[in-house]
Design an enzyme around this catalytic site. Structure first.
Site, PDB file in Angstrom:
ATOM      1  N   ASP A  84      -9.821   2.592   2.059  1.00 16.68           N
ATOM      2  CA  ASP A  84      -9.874   2.004   3.449  1.00 16.68           C
ATOM      3  C   ASP A  84     -10.343   3.172   4.266  1.00 16.68           C
ATOM      4  O   ASP A  84     -10.993   3.102   5.316  1.00 16.68           O
ATOM      5  CB  ASP A  84      -8.504   1.678   3.904  1.00 16.68           C
ATOM      6  CG  ASP A  84      -8.141   0.389   3.393  1.00 16.68           C
ATOM      7  OD1 ASP A  84      -8.777  -0.496   2.907  1.00 16.68           O
ATOM      8  OD2 ASP A  84      -6.762   0.127   3.163  1.00 16.68           O
TER       9      ASP A  84
ATOM     10  N   LYS B 211       0.825  -1.047  -0.036  1.00 20.66           N
ATOM     11  CA  LYS B 211       0.068  -0.009  -0.021  1.00 20.66           C
ATOM     12  C   LYS B 211       0.732   1.370  -0.102  1.00 20.66           C
ATOM     13  O   LYS B 211       0.401   2.312  -0.535  1.00 20.66           O
ATOM     14  CB  LYS B 211      -1.102  -0.013   1.305  1.00 20.66           C
ATOM     15  CG  LYS B 211      -2.081  -1.186   1.115  1.00 20.66           C
ATOM     16  CD  LYS B 211      -2.878  -0.807   2.271  1.00 20.66           C
ATOM     17  CE  LYS B 211      -4.026  -1.921   2.156  1.00 20.66           C
ATOM     18  NZ  LYS B 211      -5.136  -1.759   3.219  1.00 20.66           N
TER      19      LYS B 211
END
Length: 292
Positions: free
Chosen positions: A114, A78
């Site tokens: 997220d 990420k």
């Protein structure tokens, strides 16, 4: 591709980059959501462990050239993908972590759903005032969770990481977004807290550990876990035994996927459909696990 383009082509190619990801419920959620909208969707798992920057660049070039509308990114990439992208949405740029890459006009644009997904999931647990929340872990998902809590105006945000330098770096990033205090230990982070979030992979199968000793959990605390495999992690099992309210990783998984799907297509998917697909995957996995 535009919304009109998807309606015309009826085809949607997306996927996930990370490792390990064989357990992911994302293919079922995205493909079921596409089907409900009349699209023919395929969600490809791209599992490559130990990729360096050159390897990631090759994968991303494939995403750019092979007709993908975009891909999701999970552990451990990420943060690693950030310098390899053409553009970052403001939220992703602020935290330096990406979980969704959209292909637009041959450019790779990084987003972080997220953050938006966790904000949607956790909002019902927050009190109108007086929230003090501890976040354990400051990697890609921990960063997103901390930024989500900051966006919800959590005034007393405590962050802890086993690598203090990472927590200090996140605190510096949060300075412009309400701020956060770096805790010296898990116990320090939980002192007087009203909520706790596990942003680490601890507790994800086959791991059966917990990032927080059960002795630190209590009834007047809500506890959330970003891990969803298993749905009830050792941390949540211990929290529930103490009488604490718990939130599994289900809502985060569904909402981040829904937000990513909308970025890929311009179409709002049904979170109910995605939730049903998620639940079916988890039920099948649970049956297989206990039968083994």
């Amino acid at each position: 591709m535009s919304k009109r383009g998807y309606a015309a082509s009826k085809k949607l190619l997306t996927g996930l980059i990370g490792a390990p990801i064989a357990h992911s419920a994302s293919p079922a959620m995205h493909e079921r959501a596409a089907e409900a909208l009349g699209l023919r969707g395929h969600y490809q798992l791209i599992e490559v462990a130990g990729a360096d920057a050159a390897g990631l660049r090759m994968m991303l070039e494939g995403v750019r050239r092979l007709g993908f509308a975009g891909v999701n990114v999970t552990f451990p990439y990420k943060e690693a993908v950030v310098p390899l992208l053409d553009e970052l949405a403001p939220g992703a740029a602020a935290m330096g972590a990406v979980n969704t890459i959209v292909v637009r006009d041959n450019r790779l644009i990084g987003h972080n759903t997220d953050t938006t997904g966790f904000a949607r999931a956790v909002a019902p647990l927050l009190a109108p005032t007086g929230n003090a929340v501890a976040v354990i872990g400051t990697g890609g998902v921990g960063k997103a969770i901390a930024f989500a809590l900051a966006s919800l105006k959590v005034a007393d945000l405590r962050i802890f990481d086993s690598e203090p330098a990472r927590a200090e770096k996140l605190a510096a990033l949060l300075a412009r977004h309400g701020g956060a205090r770096v805790a010296g230990s898990v116990k320090d982070a939980l002192d007087g807290a009203t909520g706790l979030v596990n942003g680490t992979p601890v507790g994800m199968l086959p791991n059966r550990d917990t990032p927080v000793p059960a002795s630190l959990l209590r009834e007047n605390l809500w506890v959330a876990d970003a891990v969803y495999s298993p749905l009830i992690t050792p941390l949540l099992t211990a929290a529930r035994a103490k009488g604490a309210r718990i939130m599994t990783g289900r809502e985060l998984a569904i909402y981040q996927a829904a937000d990513a799907f909308e970025l890929f297509t311009g179409l709002a998917p049904s979170t109910q459909v995605m939730g049903e697909a998620f639940d079916e995957v988890m039920a099948a996995r649970s049956s297989a696990y206990y039968a083994a």
